[in-house]
Design a protein around this motif. Structure first.
Motif, PDB file in Angstrom:
ATOM      1  N   UNK A 166      65.901  18.286  -5.541  1.00 32.37           N
ATOM      2  CA  UNK A 166      64.652  19.017  -5.759  1.00 32.37           C
ATOM      3  C   UNK A 166      63.447  18.099  -5.583  1.00 32.37           C
ATOM      4  N   UNK A 169      62.659  17.952  -1.869  1.00 28.92           N
ATOM      5  CA  UNK A 169      62.173  19.239  -1.355  1.00 28.92           C
ATOM      6  C   UNK A 169      60.770  19.569  -1.818  1.00 28.92           C
TER       7      UNK A 169
ATOM      8  N   UNK B  77      61.876  25.692 -11.101  1.00 29.84           N
ATOM      9  CA  UNK B  77      61.462  24.671 -10.128  1.00 29.84           C
ATOM     10  C   UNK B  77      62.223  23.368 -10.293  1.00 29.84           C
ATOM     11  N   UNK B  78      63.091  23.275 -11.306  1.00 28.55           N
ATOM     12  CA  UNK B  78      63.941  22.087 -11.418  1.00 28.55           C
ATOM     13  C   UNK B  78      65.135  22.166 -10.463  1.00 28.55           C
ATOM     14  N   UNK B  79      65.297  23.312  -9.806  1.00 29.14           N
ATOM     15  CA  UNK B  79      66.433  23.491  -8.892  1.00 29.14           C
ATOM     16  C   UNK B  79      65.960  23.450  -7.442  1.00 29.14           C
ATOM     17  N   UNK B  80      66.761  22.832  -6.577  1.00 33.73           N
ATOM     18  CA  UNK B  80      66.356  22.742  -5.176  1.00 33.73           C
ATOM     19  C   UNK B  80      66.199  24.115  -4.522  1.00 33.73           C
TER      20      UNK B  80
END
Ligand SMILES: [Fe+2]
Ligand SMILES: [Fe+2]
Lengths: 314, 92
Positions: A166, A169, B77-80
């Motif tokens: 993350x 990205x 938003x902590x996850x890709x």
């Protein structure tokens, strides 16, 4: 007790070598050569230090993030880096190292952290560039470490790599927004790439010919690929991303060579200088780290005093 | 008097972490380790065992499960997967 006598040294060494040769993991209670242990402690500590010092260039932008969304993301990322430091200090402690001693060594300047964090983050675009390039390079370095011969380090890396994805990205996304934005935003994005590109390439360490400890680390299964191999992979992965963004890699000699992109010469004297403490922010970073540690002393003391007064607190 | 309770963690093979497999009663640590071997690794399920006195385990309480873990709930938003990756780009 009826414990059998411990095996003799040559037998222990043979067992260790066989394990390494069979690509098995070494676990904390296994016998290991002193050099293996010392190399791992040094590398893991340096890695841990890099995670926590690495919070500084980006942490600097939390209060000035351009939107609440970006701010929440940045807080989450910087928080992750603190966590990565903790996983790594724990891994070092499985080798008999003491965490507070490692921090002392960092604060006394006797253990290093990655040179990349001695560069300043002077604009918001730098936060984007750090996520994209610095975390991108860190991922290249860290993915092979999930197969490192030392179990606890490998397992810490598995956790870290899951979280890193993350980081990269969000950086690339922030960079895309700037690259597709106004001409001022595009200039900011290009300027950040111009300043972070070469230091990011240096993150993989000196060229193979000048990396004296690499061969032993490879033989021990700590390192899986050479510095130059990993750097090449990073270049090959990143150049098309820059093209997609419409940004120019600051290297007039960059060219395509079959499946690869070849870069110009890296300025290794700059790398050596930053290593020696003469980068743009070395003193500032170390001072901020020491200050944070000292300013936090009362919290640690208060917590210890509370624990002593309330031994049963759960 | 019954023996103290021990929590047993087994590493199934090198490279993996110890995983909790269950518990047992034993009068001391040495016996706990021996018994754990017999109870939990009769078919070579492990290469290493940890035993920890159950009384030493500090656990979060089921009652506060929500408030305890909630803070992570609203942070996708902590996850890709929160971020779009442009078509055709790799290594992101
Ligand atoms: Fe990290
Ligand atoms: Fe990161």
């Amino acid at each position: 007790m009826d414990r059998p006598a411990p095996p003799a040294q040559p037998e222990l060494e043979r067992e260790f070598s066989e394990r390494i040769a069979a690509d098995e993991r070494i676990e904390p209670r296994d016998w290991m050569p002193d050099g293996y242990r010392a190399t791992l402690v040094r590398q893991i500590a340096q890695h841990a230090h890099s995670e926590i010092v690495g919070m500084q260039p980006e942490g600097n932008w939390i209060t000035r993030a351009p939107s609440l969304r970006r701010k929440a993301i940045l807080v989450a990322k910087v928080q992750d880096e603190a966590g990565h430091g903790l996983y790594l200090y724990s891994a070092a402690e499985t080798l008999g190292a003491d965490r507070s001693r490692l921090l002392d060594l960092l604060h006394e300047g006797r253990q290093k952290y990655s040179t990349i964090f001695n560069y300043p983050a002077t604009s918001w675009a730098d936060v984007a560039a750090i996520g994209w390039l610095v975390d991108g390079a860190a991922i290249m370095n860290q993915v092979p470490l999930t197969r490192c011969s030392y179990g606890p380090y490998a397992r810490a890396m598995t956790r870290v790599c899951k979280e890193e994805s993350f980081h990269q990205r969000q950086g690339f996304e922030a960079m895309s927004v700037l690259a597709k934005g106004t001409s001022a935003q595009r200039r900011m994005a290009q300027d950040a790439l111009d300043r972070w590109w070469w230091p990011a390439l240096m993150m993989f360490g000196p060229p193979d010919g000048q990396s004296p400890n690499s061969a032993q680390s490879m033989a021990w299964g700590i390192k899986r690929f050479s510095n130059d191999e990993l750097r090449q992979r990073f270049v090959d992965a990143t150049v098309p991303q820059a093209e997609h963004l419409g940004l120019q890699i600051p290297d007039p000699q960059l060219h395509r060579d079959g499946e690869h992109y070849r870069t110009g010469e890296i300025d290794w004297t700059e790398f050596q200088e930053v290593m020696r403490g003469n980068g743009p922010c070395n003193r500032q970073r170390l001072a901020a780290r020491v200050r944070a540690h000292e300013d936090g002393a009362w919290v640690r003391e208060a917590a210890a005093a509370y624990a002593e007064k309330h031994p049963a607190a759960a | 008097m019954t023996s103290p309770l021990w929590e047993v963690f087994v590493r199934s093979r090198r490279g993996l972490s110890h995983t909790h497999v269950g518990s047992l009663r034993a009068p001391d640590a040495h016996m706990a380790l021996r018994n754990a071997r017999d109870v939990y690794t009769r078919r070579q399920e492990g290469t290493s065992i940890w035993v920890v006195p159950s009384s030493q385990i500090v656990a979060s309480s089921p009652q506060e499960k929500d408030s305890f873990f909630d803070p992570a709930g609203d942070k996708p938003y902590r996850h890709p997967t929160f971020y779009d990756v442009p078509e055709g780009l790799t290594h992101l």
